[in-house]
Design a protein around this motif. Structure first.
Motif, PDB file in Angstrom:
ATOM      1  N   ILE A 170       2.588   0.238   3.268  1.00 21.12           N
ATOM      2  CA  ILE A 170       1.261   0.783   3.554  1.00 21.12           C
ATOM      3  C   ILE A 170       0.476   0.993   2.259  1.00 21.12           C
ATOM      4  O   ILE A 170      -0.700   0.643   2.150  1.00 21.12           O
ATOM      5  N   GLU A 171       1.137   1.566   1.255  1.00 23.91           N
ATOM      6  CA  GLU A 171       0.466   1.832  -0.021  1.00 23.91           C
ATOM      7  C   GLU A 171       0.085   0.534  -0.729  1.00 23.91           C
ATOM      8  O   GLU A 171      -0.991   0.434  -1.324  1.00 23.91           O
ATOM      9  N   ALA A 172       0.972  -0.475  -0.676  1.00 21.74           N
ATOM     10  CA  ALA A 172       0.648  -1.772  -1.276  1.00 21.74           C
ATOM     11  C   ALA A 172      -0.540  -2.407  -0.564  1.00 21.74           C
ATOM     12  O   ALA A 172      -1.424  -2.986  -1.207  1.00 21.74           O
ATOM     13  N   HIS A 173      -0.563  -2.276   0.749  1.00 19.67           N
ATOM     14  CA  HIS A 173      -1.688  -2.826   1.518  1.00 19.67           C
ATOM     15  C   HIS A 173      -2.996  -2.148   1.128  1.00 19.67           C
ATOM     16  O   HIS A 173      -4.036  -2.803   0.983  1.00 19.67           O
TER      17      HIS A 173
ATOM     18  N   ALA B 278      -5.052 -10.113 -11.290  1.00 20.94           N
ATOM     19  CA  ALA B 278      -3.607 -10.113 -11.538  1.00 20.94           C
ATOM     20  C   ALA B 278      -2.916  -9.019 -10.731  1.00 20.94           C
ATOM     21  O   ALA B 278      -1.855  -9.243 -10.132  1.00 20.94           O
ATOM     22  N   ALA B 279      -3.521  -7.803 -10.706  1.00 17.59           N
ATOM     23  CA  ALA B 279      -2.951  -6.692  -9.934  1.00 17.59           C
ATOM     24  C   ALA B 279      -2.958  -7.013  -8.443  1.00 17.59           C
ATOM     25  O   ALA B 279      -2.008  -6.686  -7.714  1.00 17.59           O
ATOM     26  N   LEU B 280      -4.025  -7.661  -7.996  1.00 15.65           N
ATOM     27  CA  LEU B 280      -4.138  -8.041  -6.585  1.00 15.65           C
ATOM     28  C   LEU B 280      -3.017  -8.999  -6.200  1.00 15.65           C
ATOM     29  O   LEU B 280      -2.338  -8.805  -5.181  1.00 15.65           O
ATOM     30  N   GLN B 281      -2.801 -10.009  -7.005  1.00 17.84           N
ATOM     31  CA  GLN B 281      -1.754 -10.982  -6.704  1.00 17.84           C
ATOM     32  C   GLN B 281      -0.372 -10.340  -6.724  1.00 17.84           C
ATOM     33  O   GLN B 281       0.502 -10.673  -5.916  1.00 17.84           O
ATOM     34  N   LYS B 282      -0.180  -9.389  -7.637  1.00 16.00           N
ATOM     35  CA  LYS B 282       1.099  -8.684  -7.719  1.00 16.00           C
ATOM     36  C   LYS B 282       1.354  -7.886  -6.449  1.00 16.00           C
ATOM     37  O   LYS B 282       2.474  -7.884  -5.915  1.00 16.00           O
ATOM     38  N   ASP B 283       0.325  -7.180  -5.961  1.00 13.35           N
ATOM     39  CA  ASP B 283       0.495  -6.375  -4.758  1.00 13.35           C
ATOM     40  C   ASP B 283       0.631  -7.247  -3.512  1.00 13.35           C
ATOM     41  O   ASP B 283       1.326  -6.872  -2.562  1.00 13.35           O
ATOM     42  N   VAL B 284      -0.040  -8.386  -3.491  1.00 14.13           N
ATOM     43  CA  VAL B 284       0.124  -9.313  -2.363  1.00 14.13           C
ATOM     44  C   VAL B 284       1.568  -9.801  -2.308  1.00 14.13           C
ATOM     45  O   VAL B 284       2.188  -9.857  -1.233  1.00 14.13           O
TER      46      VAL B 284
END
Length: 370
Positions: free
Chosen positions: A53-56, A155-161
């Motif tokens: 949930i937090e990653a989303h 970069a952070a977005l791709q990591k969380d995806v």
């Protein structure tokens, strides 16, 4: 686990029909081991679910930020390009003027007035040019900062995806592990496991009802004493100004009940990670949705709600509308609806449903309003 419980009931009925009343003995040790394993798996799955949930949520925030940065980049790039073109024209003019001595041109102007006027104009253009260069440098620096911010956000977005994908796999693996535990139990052992859980929850719910009754009785006794004391005080000093009376908590309680009603109206809805209504929910999505219907905004994760929603109250003072948090560290949230019951978005298997207050280990209770 509701789906599994239904499967237990169905399996039990089938076993009874197949054996014509012959019932095998359940292995108490096997049942207890399964109960412990399932409790552990459920807690681990809940923790993974919360991380998911937090990653989303981080992905959603990063996507919104990246969209804004992209728009700002386009504006800044156009601004720098336009200013660079203008400065190019000024530089060309200066180069043309430098080919012949500016002083010589001004002296050849024919009069002192023309000389002074021309010198002032040249100085003004030179100052404007220098200011333009400085502005171009500032705008270019801002453009570079925006580009760096956009790259870091991407970069952070791709990591969380990627994290979301891995967490989802881990969660599914926990579901498979839980099913394997059930599969190795006989029908009789599954029945015994369900009975143990039901008895445990009934006992906990009865204890909770008794605690609430005691709290209500104590509150009534306290109000009676306060009323008697106030009457005595008023009789002793009838000439004194009247004291300010306490504000009733009725409206606040009404809002809490409104949130309960909103959550209960969603029973049967699907559980989907990272959603907060109106048709699908995760655990904190349901509680935030319910309170949003009565004009109250909550954070979007159970951990954030546990640390910042309303104020803490003891379990013995729990009331409908209070948020109940489970596991340590907190990884699940539900809403208390009274009579030892909660409503919550449980998991992808069972969706939004009601359950016993003590169906999971409680960490704390927070009152949002009232």
């Amino acid at each position: 686990m509701n789906r599994v419980r239904l499967a237990i009931a169905a399996g039990l009925a089938a076993a009874i029909l197949a054996t014509s009343g012959i019932v095998a003995q359940a292995d108490p040790a096997a049942v207890e081991k399964a109960r412990e394993e399932l409790a552990r798996i459920h807690q681990e799955a809940s923790a993974i679910d919360q991380q998911l949930i937090e990653a989303h949520e981080r992905v959603q925030l990063a996507e919104a930020k990246l969209k804004t940065l992209t728009a700002d980049l386009q504006v800044q790039e156009a601004k720098v390009a336009t200013l660079a073109d203008q400065m190019g024209d000024v530089a060309t003019l200066q180069m043309q003027q430098d080919s012949i001595s500016v002083t010589a041109q001004l002296l050849a102007s024919g009069s002192s007035d023309n000389f002074l006027s021309g010198l002032a104009t040249y100085q003004s253009e030179l100052e404007r040019s220098n200011a333009g260069v400085q502005q171009l440098q500032l705008d270019q620096a801002k453009l570079n900062t925006l580009r760096e911010d956009a790259a870091a956000t991407e970069a952070a977005l791709q990591k969380d995806v990627a994290a979301k994908t891995e967490l989802a796999k881990s969660y599914d693996a926990k579901e498979v592990a839980a099913q394997r535990v059930y599969d190795r139990l006989s029908a009789e052992e599954r029945e015994r496991l369900a009975r143990i859980e039901e008895e445990r929850q009934r006992a906990a719910e009865e204890a909770q009802r008794q605690a609430e009754a005691r709290a209500a009785a104590a509150a009534g006794t306290s109000r009676s004493r306060d009323t008697a004391a106030a009457s005595s005080s008023a009789a002793a000093s009838s000439s004194a100004p009247a004291a300010e009376t306490a504000v009733s908590s009725g409206p606040a309680s009404s809002r809490a009940q409104g949130a309960v009603n909103a959550a209960l109206a969603k029973v049967g809805s699907r559980y989907v990670w990272g959603t907060s209504g109106p048709s699908t929910f995760d655990c904190s999505g349901l509680t935030s949705y319910a309170y949003r219907q009565v004009g109250i905004t909550l954070s979007r994760s159970s951990r954030a709600q546990y640390s910042g929603a309303g104020y803490r109250v003891p379990l013995s003072d729990i009331k409908p509308g209070d948020l109940v948090f489970y596991y340590s560290p907190v990884s699940h949230v539900a809403m208390y609806i009274g009579n030892g019951r909660i409503v919550h978005a449980a998991n992808p298997r069972t969706g939004v449903n009601t359950a016993g207050l003590h169906s999971m280990p409680i960490t704390g209770v927070r009152r949002v309003v009232g």
